[in-house]
Design an enzyme around this catalytic site. Structure first.
Site, short mmCIF file in Angstrom:
data_model
loop_
_atom_site.label_atom_id
_atom_site.label_comp_id
_atom_site.label_asym_id
_atom_site.label_seq_id
_atom_site.Cartn_x
_atom_site.Cartn_y
_atom_site.Cartn_z
CB THR A 10 -0.88 0.10 1.15
OG1 THR A 10 -1.78 -1.15 1.13
CG2 THR A 10 -1.78 1.13 1.30
CG ASP A 39 -1.71 -6.71 -2.52
OD1 ASP A 39 -2.53 -5.81 -2.61
OD2 ASP A 39 -1.62 -7.56 -1.73
#
Ligand code: ASP
Length: 393
Positions: free
Chosen positions: A23, A112
């Site tokens: 993130t 991710d």
């Protein structure tokens, strides 16, 4: 991952940042967050907290992937670190006014952390091994979802580590206004550059944890990680103070990338069928973390289930008994715990499942050891991951 440029000056310390994704560097696209290649360093360059443009120009750092932090005025005070967690080195951290100069190596493709695999642990580890002598410390930027697994795995893979390796990330992208990314990255860089912490650690929300003691406990709060059975090694307030560093200066640093993939995690629940357990324990399974109740308990009125476990351990599957509880340890205080000892399980003590699983993967890959030696190693404290036993490296 790209090239590392050398910067040398006695008034600077160098940190290598391995940016894997997560993130912290993501941007919204089509309504979801995803990492964007080649945008992170350019974004950081525009953040005065994380890059001193004027100083960079002065020392000729423009236009590459090496950035420099502003001067840290709190560093001149120096810090005491006392060993309260373990009887280890008491380190006086030297007063330093040195600038942290950091080089960012960007992973390709950015991930991710749900997409992280055992191969990625090897890639990260080998990059650190390659650059080990060139940097004072290392920061790994990583998504939070599987950060505890990577931190645990690297803690075992890094043998005879004498420098800080700090994993961090954020819950909100660093380029958004209310992000935790700036604080987390800044803290990790300062710790990696200015402190003598010979450990794989995870730094998040002002707390420095031993990497193999953490678990992600919150998907929404900035306070996303917990180290339920070991206090943080340090807390970053106005100053950073902490304790309990571990070091082994006796041998050459080495990253062991041999990991066994035939490992698994199985959580007991009331009514789990013997067929499920038996199927799970079939070949090629070689090591299992069984998440049991409370202080390491399982039904002792299920001979079928206990026989399935015993059959697997007889067939040299190593089964670790770890508690489902967030805090506490496995102890054979109940008859329902003793039956698991009888079935050949090994106590995982107060290890997290993440640590037990990656430890199994590391230990099972040691081809030179027979199964008894591997079992013995699983019962030892290798990297401070468990609250008993003697440390070995
Ligand atoms: N899904 C993201 C990741 O683990 C979450 C995060 O970074 O916080 O990569």
């Amino acid at each position: 991952m790209g090239n590392v440029q050398a910067v040398t000056s006695p008034s600077e310390v160098k940190v290598l940042v391995i940016y894997t994704g997560g993130t912290i560097g993501m941007t919204p696209k089509d309504g979801v967050l995803a990492p964007e290649a080649n945008a992170f360093v350019e974004g950081l360059r525009k953040m005065p907290m994380l890059h001193d443009e004027e100083y960079a120009k002065k020392i000729g750092l423009e236009g590459n992937n090496t950035l420099v932090l502003p001067r840290d005025s709190t560093a001149s005070r120096g810090f005491w670190c006392s060993s309260t967690v373990e009887e280890k080195t008491i380190t006086r951290l030297t007063k330093t006014n040195k600038r942290v100069v950091y080089t960012v190596l960007e992973y390709s493709p950015l991930l991710d952390s749900s997409n992280i695999s055992i191969e990625d642990w090897g890639t990260i580890g080998k990059e650190i091994e390659k650059e080990y002598e060139n940097f004072k410390g290392f920061v790994i930027l990583h998504g939070t979802d599987t950060m505890a697994y990577t931190a645990s795995a690297l803690s075992f893979m890094c043998e005879h580590l004498c420098k800080p390796i700090i994993l961090t990330g954020s819950q909100v992208p660093i380029f958004e206004m209310k992000s935790d990314g700036t604080d987390n990255l800044l803290g990790a860089l300062l710790i990696a550059g200015q402190f003598e912490i010979p450990e794989v650690c995870l730094y998040f929300c002002k707390k420095l944890f031993r990497g193999n003691r953490v678990t992600k406990v919150n998907a929404e709060s900035f306070d996303a990680f917990s180290s339920p059975n070991l206090d943080p090694l340090a807390v970053a307030d106005v100053e950073i103070s902490g304790s309990g560093w571990r070091a082994d200066h006796t041998a050459q640093f080495h990253v062991s990338t041999e990991l066994n993939r035939n490992v698994g995690l199985l959580r007991l629940f009331p009514g789990i069928t013997t067929a499920t357990v038996t199927a799970f324990l079939q070949q090629p399974m070689e090591g299992v973390v069984l998440e049991t109740y409370g202080s390491g308990n399982a039904p002792n009125n299920r001979p079928d289930l206990l026989a399935a476990l015993k059959e697997a351990t007889d067939n040299e599957v190593i089964i670790m008994n770890c508690t489902q509880c967030l805090k506490g340890t496995v102890s054979a205080s109940y008859a329902t715990g003793q039956v698991l000892n009888d079935a050949g399980l090994i106590s995982g003590g107060d290890m997290t499942s993440e640590a037990a699983l990656s430890k199994l993967s590391y230990v099972l890959a040691k081809k030179e050891l027979d199964v008894n030696a591997k079992k013995k190693m699983m019962g030892q404290d290798l990297r401070g991951e468990v609250s008993y036993g003697a440390k070995t490296n």
